[in-house]
Design a protein around this motif. Structure first.
Motif, PDB file in Angstrom:
ATOM      1  N   ALA A  80       0.866  -1.180   0.000  1.00 42.53           N
ATOM      2  CA  ALA A  80       0.000   0.000   0.000  1.00 42.53           C
ATOM      3  C   ALA A  80       0.903   1.230   0.000  1.00 42.53           C
ATOM      4  CB  ALA A  80      -0.892  -0.014   1.238  1.00 42.53           C
ATOM      5  N   ILE A  81       0.373   2.363  -0.431  1.00 45.54           N
ATOM      6  CA  ILE A  81       1.194   3.575  -0.535  1.00 45.54           C
ATOM      7  C   ILE A  81       1.815   3.937   0.807  1.00 45.54           C
ATOM      8  CG2 ILE A  81       1.187   6.045  -1.050  1.00 45.54           C
ATOM      9  CD1 ILE A  81      -1.010   5.551  -3.068  1.00 45.54           C
ATOM     10  N   HIS A  82       1.021   3.903   1.873  1.00 46.80           N
ATOM     11  CA  HIS A  82       1.559   4.308   3.178  1.00 46.80           C
ATOM     12  C   HIS A  82       2.645   3.341   3.670  1.00 46.80           C
ATOM     13  CE1 HIS A  82      -1.630   1.485   4.383  1.00 46.80           C
ATOM     14  NE2 HIS A  82      -0.918   1.301   5.487  1.00 46.80           N
ATOM     15  N   GLU A  83       2.526   2.037   3.330  1.00 41.54           N
ATOM     16  CA  GLU A  83       3.565   1.074   3.697  1.00 41.54           C
ATOM     17  C   GLU A  83       4.851   1.351   2.906  1.00 41.54           C
ATOM     18  OE1 GLU A  83       0.991  -2.936   4.670  1.00 41.54           O
ATOM     19  OE2 GLU A  83       1.325  -2.373   2.570  1.00 41.54           O
ATOM     20  N   TYR A  84       4.664   1.622   1.633  1.00 47.57           N
ATOM     21  CA  TYR A  84       5.802   1.925   0.769  1.00 47.57           C
ATOM     22  C   TYR A  84       6.537   3.165   1.271  1.00 47.57           C
ATOM     23  CZ  TYR A  84       8.390   3.392  -3.374  1.00 47.57           C
ATOM     24  OH  TYR A  84       9.376   3.786  -4.236  1.00 47.57           O
ATOM     25  N   ILE A  85       5.801   4.203   1.615  1.00 52.45           N
ATOM     26  CA  ILE A  85       6.411   5.450   2.098  1.00 52.45           C
ATOM     27  C   ILE A  85       7.137   5.214   3.419  1.00 52.45           C
ATOM     28  CG2 ILE A  85       5.877   7.750   2.995  1.00 52.45           C
ATOM     29  CD1 ILE A  85       3.721   7.877   0.791  1.00 52.45           C
ATOM     30  N   PHE A  86       6.513   4.454   4.301  1.00 51.78           N
ATOM     31  CA  PHE A  86       7.160   4.148   5.579  1.00 51.78           C
ATOM     32  C   PHE A  86       8.498   3.443   5.341  1.00 51.78           C
ATOM     33  CE2 PHE A  86       8.040   0.997   8.889  1.00 51.78           C
ATOM     34  CZ  PHE A  86       8.216   1.832   9.977  1.00 51.78           C
ATOM     35  N   LEU A  87       8.500   2.408   4.505  1.00 55.82           N
ATOM     36  CA  LEU A  87       9.732   1.661   4.226  1.00 55.82           C
ATOM     37  C   LEU A  87      10.773   2.525   3.516  1.00 55.82           C
ATOM     38  CD1 LEU A  87       8.267  -1.787   3.135  1.00 55.82           C
ATOM     39  CD2 LEU A  87       9.443  -1.231   5.271  1.00 55.82           C
ATOM     40  N   LEU A  88      10.306   3.380   2.622  1.00 55.17           N
ATOM     41  CA  LEU A  88      11.209   4.267   1.892  1.00 55.17           C
ATOM     42  C   LEU A  88      11.888   5.257   2.836  1.00 55.17           C
ATOM     43  CD1 LEU A  88      11.878   4.425  -1.087  1.00 55.17           C
ATOM     44  CD2 LEU A  88      10.097   6.158  -1.334  1.00 55.17           C
ATOM     45  N   GLU A  89      11.099   5.904   3.688  1.00 58.99           N
ATOM     46  CA  GLU A  89      11.662   6.859   4.647  1.00 58.99           C
ATOM     47  C   GLU A  89      12.603   6.160   5.624  1.00 58.99           C
ATOM     48  OE1 GLU A  89       8.168   8.671   6.339  1.00 58.99           O
ATOM     49  OE2 GLU A  89       8.176  10.272   4.833  1.00 58.99           O
ATOM     50  N   LYS A  90      12.218   4.982   6.066  1.00 55.24           N
ATOM     51  CA  LYS A  90      13.067   4.225   6.991  1.00 55.24           C
ATOM     52  C   LYS A  90      14.380   3.845   6.316  1.00 55.24           C
ATOM     53  CE  LYS A  90      13.088   0.209   9.970  1.00 55.24           C
ATOM     54  NZ  LYS A  90      12.956  -1.208   9.864  1.00 55.24           N
ATOM     55  N   SER A  91      14.320   3.386   5.097  1.00 57.20           N
ATOM     56  CA  SER A  91      15.511   2.993   4.356  1.00 57.20           C
ATOM     57  C   SER A  91      16.454   4.181   4.151  1.00 57.20           C
ATOM     58  CB  SER A  91      15.096   2.418   2.998  1.00 57.20           C
ATOM     59  OG  SER A  91      16.205   2.199   2.182  1.00 57.20           O
ATOM     60  N   ILE A  92      15.912   5.325   3.773  1.00 59.54           N
ATOM     61  CA  ILE A  92      16.726   6.530   3.559  1.00 59.54           C
ATOM     62  C   ILE A  92      17.380   6.958   4.867  1.00 59.54           C
ATOM     63  CG2 ILE A  92      16.611   9.005   3.021  1.00 59.54           C
ATOM     64  CD1 ILE A  92      14.394   8.243   0.962  1.00 59.54           C
ATOM     65  N   SER A  93      16.601   6.988   5.934  1.00 59.22           N
ATOM     66  CA  SER A  93      17.133   7.423   7.229  1.00 59.22           C
ATOM     67  C   SER A  93      18.213   6.471   7.743  1.00 59.22           C
ATOM     68  CB  SER A  93      16.008   7.527   8.258  1.00 59.22           C
ATOM     69  OG  SER A  93      15.114   8.541   7.882  1.00 59.22           O
ATOM     70  N   GLU A  94      17.994   5.168   7.589  1.00 62.85           N
ATOM     71  CA  GLU A  94      18.986   4.206   8.059  1.00 62.85           C
ATOM     72  C   GLU A  94      20.286   4.310   7.275  1.00 62.85           C
ATOM     73  OE1 GLU A  94      17.005   0.424   7.825  1.00 62.85           O
ATOM     74  OE2 GLU A  94      16.069   0.671   9.795  1.00 62.85           O
ATOM     75  N   GLU A  95      20.178   4.449   5.946  1.00 62.03           N
ATOM     76  CA  GLU A  95      21.397   4.555   5.144  1.00 62.03           C
ATOM     77  C   GLU A  95      22.136   5.856   5.451  1.00 62.03           C
ATOM     78  OE1 GLU A  95      23.136   4.027   0.658  1.00 62.03           O
ATOM     79  OE2 GLU A  95      20.990   3.809   0.971  1.00 62.03           O
ATOM     80  N   PHE A  96      21.374   6.929   5.662  1.00 59.30           N
ATOM     81  CA  PHE A  96      22.008   8.201   6.019  1.00 59.30           C
ATOM     82  C   PHE A  96      22.709   8.088   7.365  1.00 59.30           C
ATOM     83  CE2 PHE A  96      22.015  12.360   8.065  1.00 59.30           C
ATOM     84  CZ  PHE A  96      22.705  13.087   7.117  1.00 59.30           C
ATOM     85  N   ASP A  97      22.031   7.499   8.342  1.00 66.93           N
ATOM     86  CA  ASP A  97      22.645   7.319   9.661  1.00 66.93           C
ATOM     87  C   ASP A  97      23.901   6.459   9.575  1.00 66.93           C
ATOM     88  OD1 ASP A  97      20.643   8.855  10.765  1.00 66.93           O
ATOM     89  OD2 ASP A  97      19.488   7.144  11.523  1.00 66.93           O
ATOM     90  N   TYR A  98      23.849   5.431   8.763  1.00 64.82           N
ATOM     91  CA  TYR A  98      25.007   4.551   8.587  1.00 64.82           C
ATOM     92  C   TYR A  98      26.200   5.319   8.027  1.00 64.82           C
ATOM     93  CZ  TYR A  98      27.925   0.803   6.750  1.00 64.82           C
ATOM     94  OH  TYR A  98      28.979  -0.020   6.466  1.00 64.82           O
ATOM     95  N   ASN A  99      25.945   6.265   7.138  1.00 59.48           N
ATOM     96  CA  ASN A  99      27.012   7.024   6.479  1.00 59.48           C
ATOM     97  C   ASN A  99      27.332   8.352   7.170  1.00 59.48           C
ATOM     98  OD1 ASN A  99      27.725   5.369   4.182  1.00 59.48           O
ATOM     99  ND2 ASN A  99      25.646   5.752   3.468  1.00 59.48           N
ATOM    100  N   SER A 100      26.679   8.655   8.256  1.00 63.00           N
ATOM    101  CA  SER A 100      26.859   9.975   8.875  1.00 63.00           C
ATOM    102  C   SER A 100      28.285  10.230   9.367  1.00 63.00           C
ATOM    103  CB  SER A 100      25.864  10.181  10.013  1.00 63.00           C
ATOM    104  OG  SER A 100      26.097   9.257  11.050  1.00 63.00           O
ATOM    105  N   SER A 101      29.021   9.185   9.658  1.00 68.86           N
ATOM    106  CA  SER A 101      30.411   9.386  10.095  1.00 68.86           C
ATOM    107  C   SER A 101      31.295   9.933   8.969  1.00 68.86           C
ATOM    108  CB  SER A 101      30.999   8.074  10.615  1.00 68.86           C
ATOM    109  OG  SER A 101      31.075   7.124   9.568  1.00 68.86           O
ATOM    110  N   GLN A 102      30.843   9.857   7.748  1.00 76.02           N
ATOM    111  CA  GLN A 102      31.637  10.328   6.613  1.00 76.02           C
ATOM    112  C   GLN A 102      31.778  11.850   6.604  1.00 76.02           C
ATOM    113  OE1 GLN A 102      33.253   7.926   4.943  1.00 76.02           O
ATOM    114  NE2 GLN A 102      32.130   6.664   6.407  1.00 76.02           N
ATOM    115  N   GLN A 103      30.946  12.520   7.390  1.00 80.47           N
ATOM    116  CA  GLN A 103      31.048  13.982   7.447  1.00 80.47           C
ATOM    117  C   GLN A 103      32.395  14.449   7.979  1.00 80.47           C
ATOM    118  OE1 GLN A 103      28.524  15.977  10.502  1.00 80.47           O
ATOM    119  NE2 GLN A 103      27.907  13.871  10.981  1.00 80.47           N
TER     120      GLN A 103
END
Length: 171
Positions: A80-103
């Motif tokens: 469903a759209i809301h499930e897709y958006i939830f997973l998309l936002e979660k995926s983006i946030s997790e990958e960003f958090d994983y790479n945040s040390s690169q700053q």
């Protein structure tokens, strides 16, 4: 008068012969240690440069994955759209958090541009969802999301280009 002890002459002679060798040996060891220290500094500088280059590579990959053309391919098409958006936002946030040390290795301006790209994409996802009708399908959402990005400024590609320029200055 001074009484000279002749049995010490061989020792004095040996000392006179050995002294220049000790001086040369000391200079050789000092020079060798100096060269090794320089070599270690160069290796350290090169390793630091490699770490910085890897940071630019990782953040470029993150930005490529952040492009809407990549995001619409993620996850099951039966969501469903809301499930897709939830997973998309979660995926983006997790990958960003994983790479945040690169700053630590990226210029402050480039890091700020990456954060802005991530926030703009998340805002675009939410805005697209809010503007969708209740009868819209996941395919409708993906189409509108892609079209909105394509009709706007390609800030992700611009940030990737800026990262490329920064990386060239490193090498």
């Amino acid at each position: 008068m001074l009484d000279f002890d002749y049995h010490l002459i061989p020792y004095a002679f040996a000392l006179l012969i050995a002294l220049p060798f000790f001086v040369l040996l000391r200079q050789f060891v000092h020079h060798y240690i100096s060269l090794k220290e320089k070599e270690l500094k160069l290796i350290s500088i090169k390793a630091n440069g490699d770490v910085k280059m890897q940071a630019y590579e990782r953040m470029t990959l993150f930005l490529e994955r952040l492009k809407p053309s990549s995001l619409v391919e993620k996850f099951n098409k039966e969501l469903a759209i809301h499930e897709y958006i939830f997973l998309l936002e979660k995926s983006i946030s997790e990958e960003f958090d994983y790479n945040s040390s690169q700053q630590l290795y990226i210029s402050k301006n480039s890091w700020q541009n990456i954060v802005t790209c991530k926030n703009n994409i998340l805002n675009s996802i939410r805005k697209t969802y809010e503007n969708m009708s209740n009868s819209a399908t996941l395919q409708d959402f993906k189409t509108v999301f892609l079209m909105d990005y394509m009709n706007g400024e390609d800030y992700i590609s611009q940030t990737i280009e800026d990262l490329r320029k920064d990386a060239i200055l490193l090498s």
